[in-house]
Write an enzyme that holds these catalytic residues in place. Structure first.
Site, PDB file in Angstrom:
ATOM      1  N   SER A 128       0.820  -1.083  -0.012  1.00 28.42           N
ATOM      2  CA  SER A 128      -0.022  -0.184   0.016  1.00 28.42           C
ATOM      3  C   SER A 128       0.902   1.124  -0.098  1.00 28.42           C
ATOM      4  CB  SER A 128      -0.939   0.098   1.300  1.00 28.42           C
ATOM      5  OG  SER A 128      -1.777   1.202   1.196  1.00 28.42           O
ATOM      6  N   ASP A 199      -9.679  -4.446  -4.581  1.00 27.36           N
ATOM      7  CA  ASP A 199      -9.138  -3.671  -3.829  1.00 27.36           C
ATOM      8  C   ASP A 199     -10.040  -2.289  -3.905  1.00 27.36           C
ATOM      9  OD1 ASP A 199      -7.850  -1.629  -2.233  1.00 27.36           O
ATOM     10  OD2 ASP A 199      -5.735  -2.865  -2.885  1.00 27.36           O
ATOM     11  N   HIS A 232      -7.718  -5.261  -0.185  1.00 27.02           N
ATOM     12  CA  HIS A 232      -6.392  -4.558   0.192  1.00 27.02           C
ATOM     13  C   HIS A 232      -5.827  -5.290   1.204  1.00 27.02           C
ATOM     14  CE1 HIS A 232      -4.211  -0.872  -0.126  1.00 27.02           C
ATOM     15  NE2 HIS A 232      -4.298  -0.856   1.031  1.00 27.02           N
TER      16      HIS A 232
END
Length: 257
Positions: A128, A199, A232
């Site tokens: 991320s 995501d 995610h």
């Protein structure tokens, strides 16, 4: 998907300059040491959780360094403090980049790699926001400079980004175009980007566009992997890809001594 938040102010960045990076966790190689990779966690996380996962991977030749980001106000959280490599107020292509924060994080990675032996291959990866910092480091390596113009001294052999994006994408062309040495470094640097199609934090198309921008600007060894249904977070299938890619790109010997 965008997250509304107050605009980043120069005052918050100035105050942040005094903040300290958190604890660093190190996973020692179980076999012959061939590579060292700094792995950067995501927003609100710390180095411990990823060090525990990386320790389980069948990569005995890699030393993993897992630092913890400074705790600082984050615009996407309405200014509330969190562990973050840089400030972010909106996860979209048109969002402003916190260049000062990105440079500070990329410089921290360089410092962590600075004492590694000369024969050890160096890399940076992350998840991320950590992935964004890693890919930003790739652009600094190719250009030969940080965003602020200071020389970028680390010789990277691999860059990985899971569920991330490319910061400062609109200025990448100016860094590479017309610079033969930068073009050479960009062409030779292996980059692996992985992203889940489910995501909803850093959307898949944002990650995919980042890989396309890298390729269109001379990064010739970019691999982009998509995972259907993945949100995610990471899954074993993704980490297996990471292991296979690192073994191939870094020429790792496995368990032989």
């Amino acid at each position: 998907m965008s997250f509304a938040g107050p605009p980043m102010s120069s005052g918050s960045r100035t105050a942040r300059s005094a903040l300290q990076f958190g604890r660093t966790y190190v996973v020692r190689p179980k076999g012959k040491h061939q590579a060292t990779i700094v792995w950067l966690h995501g927003l609100g996380d710390n180095g411990s959780s990823w060090s525990q996962l990386l320790e389980t991977l069948p990569l005995p030749n890699i030393k993993w360094i897992c630092p913890t980001a400074p705790t600082q106000p984050v615009a996407i959280f309405g200014g509330f403090p969190s562990t973050a490599w840089f400030d972010v107020g909106d996860l979209s292509e048109d969002a402003p980049d916190d260049l000062e924060g990105l440079d500070a994080a990329a410089a921290h990675v360089v410092n962590l790699l600075a004492t590694e032996p000369a024969d050890i291959k160096l890399g940076v990866g992350g998840f991320s926001m950590g992935a964004a910092t890693s890919v930003y480091s790739a652009s600094c390596f190719a250009h030969g400079n940080f965003g602020n113009g200071n020389p970028y001294p680390a010789n990277l052999s691999a860059v990985l980004g899971l569920s991330g994006w490319l910061p400062c994408s609109k200025t990448l062309k100016n860094k590479i175009e017309g610079n033969a040495e930068a073009a050479r470094r960009a062409a030779s640097l292996p980059i692996l980007l992985c992203h889940g199609k489910g995501d909803d934090v850093v959307v898949h198309k944002f990650g995919e566009k980042s890989s396309q921008v890298l390729k269109s600007n001379g990064f010739q060894d970019v691999t982009f992997k998509s995972y259907t249904g993945l949100g995610h977070y990471t899954i074993p299938e993704e980490m297996e890809e990471v292991c296979a890619w690192l073994t191939a790109k870094l020429g790792l010997e496995g368990n032989t001594t």
